[in-house]
Design an enzyme around this catalytic site. Sequence first.
Site, short mmCIF file in Angstrom:
data_model
loop_
_atom_site.label_atom_id
_atom_site.label_comp_id
_atom_site.label_asym_id
_atom_site.label_seq_id
_atom_site.Cartn_x
_atom_site.Cartn_y
_atom_site.Cartn_z
N ARG A 1 0.84 -1.20 0.00
CA ARG A 1 0.00 0.00 0.00
C ARG A 1 0.88 1.25 0.00
O ARG A 1 1.07 1.91 1.02
CB ARG A 1 -0.95 -0.02 1.19
CG ARG A 1 -2.10 -0.99 0.99
CD ARG A 1 -3.26 -0.69 1.90
NE ARG A 1 -4.49 -1.28 1.38
CZ ARG A 1 -5.67 -1.15 1.96
NH1 ARG A 1 -5.79 -0.44 3.06
NH2 ARG A 1 -6.73 -1.73 1.44
N GLN B 1 -0.97 2.64 -6.37
CA GLN B 1 -2.42 2.89 -6.33
C GLN B 1 -3.12 2.59 -7.65
O GLN B 1 -4.24 2.07 -7.67
CB GLN B 1 -2.70 4.33 -5.89
CG GLN B 1 -2.43 4.56 -4.41
CD GLN B 1 -2.72 5.98 -3.99
OE1 GLN B 1 -3.01 6.86 -4.81
NE2 GLN B 1 -2.61 6.25 -2.69
N ASP C 1 -3.91 -1.12 -7.93
CA ASP C 1 -4.56 -1.72 -6.76
C ASP C 1 -5.93 -2.29 -7.11
O ASP C 1 -6.97 -1.64 -6.95
CB ASP C 1 -4.67 -0.66 -5.66
CG ASP C 1 -5.13 -1.24 -4.34
OD1 ASP C 1 -5.48 -2.44 -4.30
OD2 ASP C 1 -5.14 -0.50 -3.34
N SER D 1 -8.61 -2.58 -4.24
CA SER D 1 -9.38 -1.36 -3.98
C SER D 1 -10.39 -1.07 -5.09
O SER D 1 -11.54 -0.73 -4.81
CB SER D 1 -8.43 -0.16 -3.81
OG SER D 1 -7.68 -0.29 -2.63
N TYR E 1 -4.37 -2.37 6.62
CA TYR E 1 -5.43 -3.36 6.73
C TYR E 1 -5.85 -3.52 8.18
O TYR E 1 -5.14 -3.14 9.11
CB TYR E 1 -4.98 -4.71 6.17
CG TYR E 1 -4.68 -4.71 4.70
CD1 TYR E 1 -5.70 -4.68 3.76
CD2 TYR E 1 -3.36 -4.72 4.24
CE1 TYR E 1 -5.42 -4.67 2.41
CE2 TYR E 1 -3.07 -4.72 2.89
CZ TYR E 1 -4.11 -4.69 1.97
OH TYR E 1 -3.83 -4.69 0.63
#
Length: 366
Positions: free
Chosen positions: A123, A128, A131, A134, A229
């Site tokens: 992360r 990003q 990801d 997500s 997390y």
Amino acid sequence: MQIVGSVKEDLIKEKRISITPETVKKLGDLGFSVFLEKNYGKHIGISDVEFKNSGAKIQNSTNEVLKNSDIILTVNLLPDNHIINIKDKTILIGQFEVNSNKDLINKFIKKNIKIFSLNLLPRITRAQTMDALSSQANLAGYRAVIESIEQYNKAIPMMMTAAGTITPAKILIIGAGVAGLQAVATAKRLGGLVFATDVRLSAKEQVESLGGKFLSVDGAKDLETEEGYAKEAGEDFKKKQAGLLKNSIKKSDIVICTALIPGKKAPRIISEDMVNSMKPGSVIYDLAVSQGGNSAYSEADKIIDVNGVKVMGAKNILNNLAVTASSLYAKNLFNFINNLYDEKKKIININKEDEIIKKTLIEKAL
């Protein structure tokens, strides 16, 4: 010219695809050729003609794609009967759960197939755009609210009419990660009174910024890993959480459960007594049902009626918006390949000094 390939997966279990016409063009711009199985995207309304117009080459069979590809993109692990058709040193990229696929992963590794799982991405800011956890969880949270409302036989927002006032539905979100926050945002946009809870205290500000009310356990410690997390809660916390939720669930019209711990069975949060305390007509959507479930009575792909309370959940809720989910997932995969690609040398470079590559490469499923 290296070939990036993808084949149809078991459509009963998985309707998402890993390459879209948009990413075919992007892969072509990097210098890759794209091989796809015939009718690859037909089930979600994308024709072979559309893929061809973007630059893809359509193959007549799964085996033709697998035996020619240098990089294979999938959502789930391919079945073991496909291993024989994959070349040594092929790169396989997808969303793979290591703990539940150890034997199969080791079979791929024994054939010198390089496996990368986007589920293992660190992360960090640079990761990003890759990801997939997500991007897909975001859609799952949205869809869970929509499907719950479909089963809830009342209006959600407050309405003032000449015939009387309709009170807004009370919606409780358990777990305020990516899926939970999108559920909060969606439920709020639809006019519900929204409440949310999470073991991570950092979620409070995020929930409140979306218009929800955060429910916190008195004296709770922040149960968040360095990666962002949720940690597994201790017994003392679970008892306090149960006390908090008992009253909240009883008053709720819709409850969305999103609590997951990476690599472990989903925590059981809603007990039989809590379900039975809800008003007839209420709905529980358990997004964690495929990993054991957060709620009592939940069963994958079923709506269980418990004294008028509907308890539901899907093995793969993303199949219900496969076009959008595929679009985002294909972009995640392209961005991951782009990170592997050495633009100067015009080759794929598995540079283990890169944190993204090091963390996502599965060298052995222990």
